[in-house]
Design an enzyme around this catalytic site. Structure first.
Site, PDB file in Angstrom:
ATOM      1  N   CYS A  78       0.814  -1.229   0.000  1.00 51.33           N
ATOM      2  CA  CYS A  78       0.000   0.000   0.000  1.00 51.33           C
ATOM      3  C   CYS A  78       0.845   1.276   0.000  1.00 51.33           C
ATOM      4  O   CYS A  78       0.335   2.355  -0.308  1.00 51.33           O
ATOM      5  CB  CYS A  78      -0.938   0.009   1.204  1.00 51.33           C
TER       6      CYS A  78
ATOM      7  N   ASN B 257     -10.080   0.285  -0.013  1.00 52.20           N
ATOM      8  CA  ASN B 257      -8.626   0.355   0.005  1.00 52.20           C
ATOM      9  C   ASN B 257      -8.105  -0.172  -1.334  1.00 52.20           C
ATOM     10  O   ASN B 257      -8.192  -1.372  -1.600  1.00 52.20           O
ATOM     11  CB  ASN B 257      -8.127  -0.491   1.188  1.00 52.20           C
TER      12      ASN B 257
ATOM     13  N   HIS C 299      -3.162   7.385   2.622  1.00 58.17           N
ATOM     14  CA  HIS C 299      -3.577   6.071   2.112  1.00 58.17           C
ATOM     15  C   HIS C 299      -4.941   5.764   2.718  1.00 58.17           C
ATOM     16  O   HIS C 299      -5.190   6.025   3.893  1.00 58.17           O
ATOM     17  CB  HIS C 299      -2.551   5.019   2.515  1.00 58.17           C
TER      18      HIS C 299
HETATM   19  O1  UT7 Z   1      -3.722  -1.018   3.763  1.00 58.67           O
HETATM   20  C1  UT7 Z   1      -2.752  -1.714   4.468  1.00 58.67           C
HETATM   21  C2  UT7 Z   1      -2.883  -1.550   5.906  1.00 58.67           C
HETATM   22  N1  UT7 Z   1      -4.112  -2.104   6.380  1.00 58.67           N
HETATM   23  C3  UT7 Z   1      -4.749  -1.530   7.348  1.00 58.67           C
HETATM   24  O2  UT7 Z   1      -4.317  -0.488   7.788  1.00 58.67           O
HETATM   25  C4  UT7 Z   1      -5.955  -2.208   7.940  1.00 58.67           C
HETATM   26  C5  UT7 Z   1      -5.942  -2.027   9.408  1.00 58.67           C
HETATM   27  N2  UT7 Z   1      -7.002  -2.705  10.133  1.00 58.67           N
HETATM   28  C6  UT7 Z   1      -8.300  -2.294  10.094  1.00 58.67           C
HETATM   29  O3  UT7 Z   1      -8.677  -1.411   9.354  1.00 58.67           O
HETATM   30  C7  UT7 Z   1      -9.260  -2.927  11.068  1.00 58.67           C
HETATM   31  O4  UT7 Z   1      -8.515  -3.716  11.995  1.00 58.67           O
HETATM   32  C8  UT7 Z   1     -10.357  -3.831  10.422  1.00 58.67           C
HETATM   33  C9  UT7 Z   1     -11.364  -2.945   9.740  1.00 58.67           C
HETATM   34  C10 UT7 Z   1      -9.727  -4.793   9.449  1.00 58.67           C
HETATM   35  C11 UT7 Z   1     -11.097  -4.618  11.503  1.00 58.67           C
HETATM   36  O5  UT7 Z   1     -11.647  -3.729  12.487  1.00 58.67           O
HETATM   37  P1  UT7 Z   1     -11.392  -3.993  14.046  1.00 58.67           P
HETATM   38  O6  UT7 Z   1     -12.150  -2.955  14.748  1.00 58.67           O
HETATM   39  O7  UT7 Z   1      -9.901  -4.033  14.254  1.00 58.67           O
HETATM   40  O8  UT7 Z   1     -12.068  -5.389  14.273  1.00 58.67           O
HETATM   41  P2  UT7 Z   1     -11.430  -6.746  14.867  1.00 58.67           P
HETATM   42  O9  UT7 Z   1     -10.559  -7.386  13.826  1.00 58.67           O
HETATM   43  O10 UT7 Z   1     -10.833  -6.475  16.203  1.00 58.67           O
HETATM   44  O11 UT7 Z   1     -12.725  -7.629  15.047  1.00 58.67           O
HETATM   45  C12 UT7 Z   1     -13.753  -7.267  15.998  1.00 58.67           C
HETATM   46  C13 UT7 Z   1     -14.888  -8.250  15.873  1.00 58.67           C
HETATM   47  C14 UT7 Z   1     -14.452  -9.707  15.916  1.00 58.67           C
HETATM   48  O12 UT7 Z   1     -15.435 -10.438  16.608  1.00 58.67           O
HETATM   49  P3  UT7 Z   1     -15.254 -10.822  18.158  1.00 58.67           P
HETATM   50  O13 UT7 Z   1     -13.995 -11.633  18.212  1.00 58.67           O
HETATM   51  O14 UT7 Z   1     -15.133  -9.527  18.882  1.00 58.67           O
HETATM   52  O15 UT7 Z   1     -16.506 -11.583  18.475  1.00 58.67           O
HETATM   53  C15 UT7 Z   1     -14.457 -10.123  14.473  1.00 58.67           C
HETATM   54  O16 UT7 Z   1     -14.686 -11.512  14.282  1.00 58.67           O
HETATM   55  O17 UT7 Z   1     -15.549  -8.071  14.618  1.00 58.67           O
HETATM   56  C16 UT7 Z   1     -15.623  -9.325  13.926  1.00 58.67           C
HETATM   57  N3  UT7 Z   1     -15.529  -9.071  12.506  1.00 58.67           N
HETATM   58  C17 UT7 Z   1     -16.612  -8.782  11.745  1.00 58.67           C
HETATM   59  N4  UT7 Z   1     -17.911  -8.667  12.038  1.00 58.67           N
HETATM   60  C18 UT7 Z   1     -18.759  -8.333  11.040  1.00 58.67           C
HETATM   61  C19 UT7 Z   1     -14.424  -9.034  11.720  1.00 58.67           C
HETATM   62  N5  UT7 Z   1     -14.748  -8.742  10.459  1.00 58.67           N
HETATM   63  C20 UT7 Z   1     -16.109  -8.573  10.438  1.00 58.67           C
HETATM   64  C21 UT7 Z   1     -17.037  -8.232   9.447  1.00 58.67           C
HETATM   65  N6  UT7 Z   1     -18.338  -8.133   9.775  1.00 58.67           N
HETATM   66  N7  UT7 Z   1     -16.659  -8.009   8.169  1.00 58.67           N
END
Ligand code: UT7
Length: 322
Positions: free
Chosen positions: A114, A279, A249
């Site tokens: 990225c 993204n 980004h």
């Molecule tokens: O471009 C290169 C660099 N990339 C980035 O900078 C991406 C950085 N990361 C992010 O943007 C975020 O971490 C995400 C958007 C990918 C995820 O958001 P988050 O707030 O960090 O969520 P999480 O991974 O901590 O997941 C929280 C909960 C989990 O459930 P439990 O364990 O709390 O029950 C996940 O299983 O949300 C769940 N979850 C979803 N729920 C509904 C994960 N993906 C989804 C989804 N829909 N698509």
């Protein structure tokens, strides 16, 4: 006379097909509200089956060339940033050179995920400053939709396709003020995309799809982007208030908002394309930059900070007097 790289043209291309959060909620267990609240994304573009990184790059490149008012044959160097190249080789840069019917110039790809377009801009800046090139075309072009596992809700909601282009020319006036690029390969396991065809026997069964520990990437991204802002301002002896625009980004609005807060900038000074593009990896910064140049938000003489963070990890910034 001191040589500097100035932006003389920009372009962007987004494929026609729109995939909404509702569309994705029919593929995996997710919802429009979860995706929008956690990421800021509502829709993303998906490349048509006959499109490639090079075909999209060509459209963006031609727009940049037209805006600059030059002939394609005047370009000395093409640098394409992509993690989804048409072929392992030749480079997408060489394929693009041929598409643009340029006989004599150097063309190659950079792979910095990225952060690719910032890495490309930094290389272009060095070539121009040293006198090795006068006109450099940089491109970020990605078909992320073909590297995404559409059964993995943690990644498939995030990515989109598109291409952005910037044309740089040598000048004796201020243009790119400084670029800063960094890499730390120690974070490979947090964000990667395997290449099973050339993997070792033990990794042959891995799927060639984007794999990410999003939450951990998120934390490093916020801290790292905060540091690169400090580094960029210190190098140029500038204050936060001197920056007119932030062109980040586009990975997550919460990451972008953290950088804006660090700069004490209102979100009105941040170029956001995430909501309707997702993204687009190496394309995202140049797509956003092009959009704001073309709609007149970014004006000549203003100070613009471009920044990115991605797999590697890689990260970087470019400070530009537009
Ligand atoms: O471009 C290169 C660099 N990339 C980035 O900078 C991406 C950085 N990361 C992010 O943007 C975020 O971490 C995400 C958007 C990918 C995820 O958001 P988050 O707030 O960090 O969520 P999480 O991974 O901590 O997941 C929280 C909960 C989990 O459930 P439990 O364990 O709390 O029950 C996940 O299983 O949300 C769940 N979850 C979803 N729920 C509904 C994960 N993906 C989804 C989804 N829909 N698509």
């Amino acid at each position: 006379m001191k040589r500097c790289a100035r932006v003389i043209g920009s372009g962007g291309y987004l494929p026609e097909t729109i995939r909404t959060n509702e569309d994705i909620s029919k593929l995996v267990d997710t919802s429009d509200s979860w995706i929008f609240e956690r990421t800021g994304i509502k829709t993303r573009r998906i490349a048509g089956e006959n499109e490639t990184a090079a075909s999209m790059a060509e459209i963006a490149a031609r727009q940049a060339i037209e805006m600059a008012g030059i002939e394609a044959g005047e370009i000395d160097l093409i640098i394409v940033a992509t993690g989804s190249p048409d072929r392992v080789y030749p480079s997408t840069g060489c394929i693009l050179q041929h598409r643009l019917e340029i006989q004599q110039c150097v063309a190659f790809d950079v792979q910095a995920a990225c952060s690719g377009s910032i890495f490309a801009m930094s290389i272009a800046d060095q070539y121009i400053k040293s006198g090795a090139a006068d006109k450099v075309l940089i491109i970020g072009s990605e078909i992320c939709s073909r590297l995404v596992d559409w059964t993995d809700r943690s990644t498939c909601i995030l990515f989109g396709d598109g291409a952005g282009a910037v044309l740089l020319e040598s000048t004796d006036k201020p243009g790119i003020l400084s670029t800063h690029i960094h890499s730390d390969g120690g974070f490979e396991d947090l964000l990667y995309c395997p290449n099973p065809q050339v993997a070792t026997a033990s990794a042959k069964d891995e799927k060639g799809v984007i794999t990410m520990k999003g939450n951990e990437v998120f934390k490093v991204a916020v801290n790292t982007l905060g540091r690169i802002v400090d580094e960029t301002l210190a190098t140029n002896n500038l204050d936060k208030s001197d920056i007119d625009w932030l062109v980040p980004h586009q990975a997550n609005t919460r990451i972008i908002a953290a950088t804006a807060r660090k700069l004490k900038m209102s979100m009105d000074q941040v170029i956001l394309t995430l909501e309707n593009q997702g993204n687009t990896s190496s394309a995202s910064v140049l797509l956003a930059f092009n959009e704001a140049i073309r709609d007149g938000r970014i004006k000549r003489g203003q100070i613009v900070l471009l920044e990115a963070f991605g797999a590697g990890f890689t990260w970087g910034s470019a400070l530009i007097k537009y």
